[in-house]
Design a protein around this motif. Structure first.
Motif, short mmCIF file in Angstrom:
data_model
loop_
_atom_site.label_atom_id
_atom_site.label_comp_id
_atom_site.label_asym_id
_atom_site.label_seq_id
_atom_site.Cartn_x
_atom_site.Cartn_y
_atom_site.Cartn_z
N CYS A 421 9.58 -9.38 8.84
CA CYS A 421 8.43 -8.56 8.42
C CYS A 421 7.13 -9.37 8.42
O CYS A 421 6.05 -8.83 8.68
CB CYS A 421 8.67 -7.99 7.02
SG CYS A 421 10.15 -6.96 6.91
N ARG A 422 7.22 -10.65 8.11
CA ARG A 422 6.06 -11.55 8.11
C ARG A 422 4.85 -10.90 7.42
O ARG A 422 3.81 -10.65 8.04
CB ARG A 422 5.69 -11.95 9.54
CG ARG A 422 6.82 -12.61 10.30
CD ARG A 422 6.47 -12.85 11.75
NE ARG A 422 7.63 -13.26 12.53
CZ ARG A 422 7.63 -13.43 13.85
NH1 ARG A 422 6.50 -13.23 14.54
NH2 ARG A 422 8.72 -13.79 14.48
N PRO A 423 4.98 -10.64 6.12
CA PRO A 423 3.93 -9.86 5.43
C PRO A 423 2.56 -10.51 5.47
O PRO A 423 1.55 -9.80 5.41
CB PRO A 423 4.47 -9.76 4.00
CG PRO A 423 5.45 -10.88 3.86
CD PRO A 423 6.06 -11.04 5.21
N TRP A 424 2.51 -11.83 5.56
CA TRP A 424 1.20 -12.50 5.58
C TRP A 424 0.42 -12.23 6.87
O TRP A 424 -0.77 -12.48 6.93
CB TRP A 424 1.39 -14.01 5.39
CG TRP A 424 2.25 -14.63 6.46
CD1 TRP A 424 1.84 -15.11 7.67
CD2 TRP A 424 3.67 -14.81 6.42
NE1 TRP A 424 2.92 -15.57 8.39
CE2 TRP A 424 4.04 -15.41 7.64
CE3 TRP A 424 4.65 -14.53 5.46
CZ2 TRP A 424 5.38 -15.73 7.92
CZ3 TRP A 424 5.96 -14.85 5.75
CH2 TRP A 424 6.31 -15.44 6.97
N GLN A 425 1.10 -11.72 7.91
CA GLN A 425 0.44 -11.45 9.18
C GLN A 425 0.08 -9.98 9.35
O GLN A 425 -0.43 -9.59 10.39
CB GLN A 425 1.35 -11.87 10.35
CG GLN A 425 1.64 -13.35 10.41
CD GLN A 425 2.56 -13.69 11.58
OE1 GLN A 425 3.08 -12.81 12.26
NE2 GLN A 425 2.75 -14.99 11.82
N ARG A 426 0.34 -9.16 8.33
CA ARG A 426 0.35 -7.72 8.58
C ARG A 426 -0.77 -6.93 7.91
O ARG A 426 -0.69 -5.72 7.79
CB ARG A 426 1.70 -7.15 8.16
CG ARG A 426 2.85 -7.76 8.95
CD ARG A 426 4.17 -7.07 8.64
NE ARG A 426 4.04 -5.64 8.80
CZ ARG A 426 4.09 -4.78 7.79
NH1 ARG A 426 4.23 -5.19 6.56
NH2 ARG A 426 3.98 -3.49 8.02
N LYS A 427 -1.83 -7.57 7.51
CA LYS A 427 -2.93 -6.83 6.90
C LYS A 427 -3.52 -5.82 7.87
O LYS A 427 -3.74 -4.65 7.53
CB LYS A 427 -4.01 -7.80 6.42
CG LYS A 427 -5.18 -7.09 5.72
CD LYS A 427 -6.18 -8.10 5.20
CE LYS A 427 -7.34 -7.39 4.50
NZ LYS A 427 -8.34 -8.34 3.98
N ASN A 428 -3.77 -6.25 9.11
CA ASN A 428 -4.34 -5.34 10.10
C ASN A 428 -3.36 -4.21 10.45
O ASN A 428 -3.77 -3.07 10.67
CB ASN A 428 -4.72 -6.10 11.37
CG ASN A 428 -5.89 -7.04 11.14
OD1 ASN A 428 -6.70 -6.83 10.24
ND2 ASN A 428 -5.99 -8.08 11.96
N GLU A 429 -2.06 -4.55 10.49
CA GLU A 429 -1.08 -3.52 10.80
C GLU A 429 -1.04 -2.46 9.70
O GLU A 429 -0.90 -1.27 9.97
CB GLU A 429 0.31 -4.15 10.97
CG GLU A 429 0.46 -4.93 12.27
CD GLU A 429 1.90 -5.39 12.47
OE1 GLU A 429 2.76 -5.00 11.67
OE2 GLU A 429 2.14 -6.13 13.42
#
Length: 442
Positions: A421-429
């Motif tokens: 999931c890599r939540p730290w990379q997913r703000k834009n998503e």
């Protein structure tokens, strides 16, 4: 049947005849029947946990009565859970093709017959087989209850109704073992299945009388199971969706390790009565429900779902670690109270994990929510079914296998969340998903 949504002259719940799209907003007449809708669909949603959890206090008695090892008797839980998992894959597409009412009534009739046979099973093999059939038929209530909500409601109203159904499904495990414990005071384990048979008959009658068709013929399609499976294959190619699915499924495995092992751990190892076990099980379920409601009422909108989910997974991992240390003797001999406290913390934290994994996964699939929901439910049930026999491989004299399965599942769930999931990379998503245009996966 009247042209507008609501109830016909026989009191059946109906939908707007000229609905233009799935999930069309319910009419004012349908909204006025919301209590009736809640009771009927709530009963369908509660039936699977009732089928699982009313039986839990009787597991040690079944082991003695049928002269079977604990691990074999726990397969009766695995069979029911596996049936519920596989049944969702079949019943969901069936209800899209033939409407909601016919598959539901067929499923309910089969459920009643299978449960009645369980009450008279002479050996554990027959009991396992008909528990599988009971689960397959009971899956109709899970899938079709969600589908009916989508037929009748949309937007905020649909979300609120789903929250109510989630609350009912959380309360059912609280009541079920309490009922099961009281039934065992009056009769033996077969009486539990007799009570479930009566509940099934009553619910079938309620569905027949009050739940009319909610999916008009012009909104049905003939895609069937093949198309649903192809859609699910496409969903699995989404790394983040798969991460949430696995995280939720593995967390459910930790929960089901508790469900299948706790009757033996609490009663056989720590000497509690069936009634005490039922009270402790109910208390743990209350913890899950309360934390789930805190998540839905207080945290959503203030804390990101990923933060709440990550915190819940961390708490489950810590609780499972503490349980393993206690059950393996690192702290010496411990009584029931510390074990019960660890299980309470683990179960309560599920209220942060299970709803948020489902919400995050479903938000990535706005055009395939039905297939995604079936896939999420099926994967969780299957992983739980695998976890069930593992907790009994060392016999009834130790709780270490339960703690090992819980810790392994919790660690694996946390790793899936972080690595996939890599939540730290997913703000834009998340921003893109909120606008209805999910970002392209890397």
């Amino acid at each position: 049947m009247p042209e507008s949504g609501g109830q016909d002259t026989q009191g059946h719940i109906s939908t707007t005849a000229d609905a233009k799209a799935p999930g069309a907003v319910a009419s004012a007449a349908v909204r006025r029947t919301s209590l009736l809708v809640t009771l009927v669909l709530g009963g369908l949603t509660a039936l699977p946990p009732l089928s699982m959890d009313m039986y839990l206090p009787a597991l040690p008695e079944v082991t003695d009565a049928l002269r079977s090892p604990a691990a074999t008797v726990q397969l009766t839980l695995t069979a029911c859970l596996a049936g519920m998992a596989l049944g969702q894959l079949v019943v969901g597409p069936m209800s899209d093709k033939w409407g909601r009412r016919r598959p539901l009534l067929i499923g309910m009739v089969v459920y009643v017959l299978a449960t009645a046979v369980c009450a008279f099973a002479p050996d554990v093999e027959l009991l396992i087989g008909f528990r599988l059939l009971q689960g397959l038929a009971g899956a109709a209530g899970i899938v079709i209850a969600r589908a009916v909500v989508r037929d009748l409601y949309d937007g905020v109203e649909m979300a609120r109704f789903f929250s109510t159904l989630m609350l009912i499904s959380g309360v059912a495990p609280v009541v079920a073992p309490l009922i099961g414990g009281q039934v065992l005071r009056l009769t033996d384990w077969r009486g539990v299945f007799a009570v479930l048979t009566v509940i099934g008959v009553l619910l079938t009658g309620v569905v027949w009388k009050w739940l009319h068709e909610t999916l008009p013929a012009d909104r049905r399609h003939s895609g069937g199971v093949g198309e649903a499976l192809r859609t699910m294959g496409g969903l699995l190619k989404d790394r983040v969706f798969t991460g949430y699915m696995l995280a939720g499924g593995l967390a459910f495995a930790a929960l089901f390790a508790y469900i299948s092992a706790s009757p033996f751990v609490v009663q056989e190892i720590y000497g509690a009565s069936p009634q005490t076990f039922s009270l402790l099980f109910g208390l743990n379920s209350v913890g899950l429900v309360v934390v789930g409601q805190i998540n839905g009422k207080l945290l959503i909108g203030r804390v990101s779902l990923d933060k709440a989910l990550g915190f819940g997974l961390a708490v489950i991992t810590l609780a499972a670690t503490a349980l393993l240390l206690m059950t393996s003797g690192v702290f010496g001999e411990v009584g029931l109270a510390p074990i019960a406290a660890g299980l309470f913390v683990l179960m309560s934290a599920m209220g942060l994990v299970l709803p948020n994994t489902n919400a995050q996964a479903l938000m990535r699939t706005p055009n395939a929510a039905g297939s995604a929901s079936a896939l999420l439910g099926t994967s969780s049930f299957l992983v739980g079914a695998v976890a069930s026999p593992l907790v009994g491989i060392a016999g009834e004299a130790t709780a270490v296998p339960m703690a090992v399965v819980q810790l392994a599942s919790a660690v694996a769930a946390l790793l899936c969340f972080l690595l996939l999931c890599r939540p730290w990379q997913r703000k834009n998503e998340r921003l893109a998903a909120a606008s209805g245009h999910p970002a392209r996966q890397k």
